[in-house]
Design a protein around this motif. Structure first.
Motif, PDB file in Angstrom:
ATOM      1  N   VAL A   1       0.818  -1.130   0.045  1.00 26.97           N
ATOM      2  CA  VAL A   1       0.123   0.114   0.127  1.00 26.97           C
ATOM      3  C   VAL A   1       0.826   1.106  -0.028  1.00 26.97           C
ATOM      4  CG1 VAL A   1      -1.588   1.176   1.315  1.00 26.97           C
ATOM      5  CG2 VAL A   1      -1.657  -1.001   1.086  1.00 26.97           C
TER       6      VAL A   1
ATOM      7  N   THR B   1       2.584   1.347  -3.806  1.00 31.15           N
ATOM      8  CA  THR B   1       1.581   1.624  -4.838  1.00 31.15           C
ATOM      9  C   THR B   1       0.327   2.649  -4.714  1.00 31.15           C
ATOM     10  OG1 THR B   1      -0.205   0.144  -4.105  1.00 31.15           O
ATOM     11  CG2 THR B   1       1.931  -0.710  -5.457  1.00 31.15           C
TER      12      THR B   1
ATOM     13  N   GLU C   1      -2.520   2.079  -3.670  1.00 31.13           N
ATOM     14  CA  GLU C   1      -3.695   1.418  -3.829  1.00 31.13           C
ATOM     15  C   GLU C   1      -4.035   0.874  -2.533  1.00 31.13           C
ATOM     16  OE1 GLU C   1      -3.563  -1.166  -6.994  1.00 31.13           O
ATOM     17  OE2 GLU C   1      -2.935   0.427  -8.656  1.00 31.13           O
TER      18      GLU C   1
END
Length: 250
Positions: free
Chosen positions: A103, A106, A108
């Motif tokens: 996390v 990225t 995301e």
């Protein structure tokens, strides 16, 4: 307009004057109320990990569930704080640190990671949590850390486990082959209920005769028809045995 007194070293009076448009003020009050509720009242556990994957902040729910004293958890890695926990799903993750690193790298969000582990209040009983992760960043987009939101889903998880176990059990004994039925039973028991099983059947039953009473069957009159074993009992076995014990009691 809002005015706040400020203490100074020499004791001279000082004040801070804050002025804001009334509509923006109401929005600010709402934001502060929501943040205060997340910190102290929300049933959702919130934890913030820094870029080094060490815990920097946790709301009251997390601290109460874990039984932490002030300051003893700050700057600790997840593996140190939860040494006996494990991720159940998705299978691509093995450690919580892997989720945090992904996390953070990225940006995301990762949702609904099922994690299970004991709590200080009930070390013998494992709880299951659904955890979601999202990255925290500053105005320039630089990552500051990762926030973890967790919800206790133990009851739902155990109910799903029971249904799956009963569904598998309903398919046992669909043939008249005693040996096959014994193998199916062993496959259900290990590893879901026990770490080893040994099934012995009376010789007369294998010959197609009526089953004798238990008192009339000598140990030498039994034949091993199925045996299965695995390693040390898993968390699943402990939870399943606890449920079976309570079901038998009822």
């Amino acid at each position: 307009m809002r005015v706040f007194p400020v203490e100074q070293d020499r004791g001279r009076p000082a004040w801070v004057l804050m002025a804001a448009a009334s509509d923006r003020y109401q929005e600010w009050v709402t934001d502060q109320s929501m943040l205060s509720g997340l910190f102290t009242q929300a049933p959702v556990g919130l934890s913030v990990y820094g870029p080094d994957a060490q815990l920097n902040w946790a709301n009251d729910v997390v601290q109460q569930v874990m039984g932490w004293r002030a300051g003893e958890w700050e700057g600790q890695a997840n593996s140190v704080l939860y040494p006996h926990g494990a991720i159940l799903s998705p299978p691509r993750y093995h450690e919580t640190e892997e989720v945090l690193e992904e996390v953070l790298r990225t940006g995301e969000a990762v949702l609904d990671v099922h994690w299970r582990g004991p709590t200080p209040a009930a070390c013998e009983y494992y709880r299951v949590y659904s955890c979601s992760y999202f990255r925290l960043q500053d105005d320039a987009g630089h990552p500051l850390g990762v926030c973890e939101a967790s919800v206790d889903v133990t009851d739902r998880y155990e109910a799903q486990t029971r249904l799956a176990l009963l569904s598998r059990a309903s398919g046992i004994g669909t043939t008249l082959d005693v040996g096959k039925t014994a193998e199916e039973l062993a496959g259900l028991v290990v590893p879901d209920l026990a770490d080893s099983v040994r099934i012995e059947v009376a010789e007369s039953v294998l010959a197609g005769e009526e089953a004798p009473s238990s008192a009339s069957v000598a140990p030498t009159g039994l034949r091993l028809v199925a045996e299965r074993t695995t390693g040390a009992p898993s968390v699943e076995q402990s939870d399943a045995l606890r449920w079976v014990s309570s079901a038998v009691g009822r």
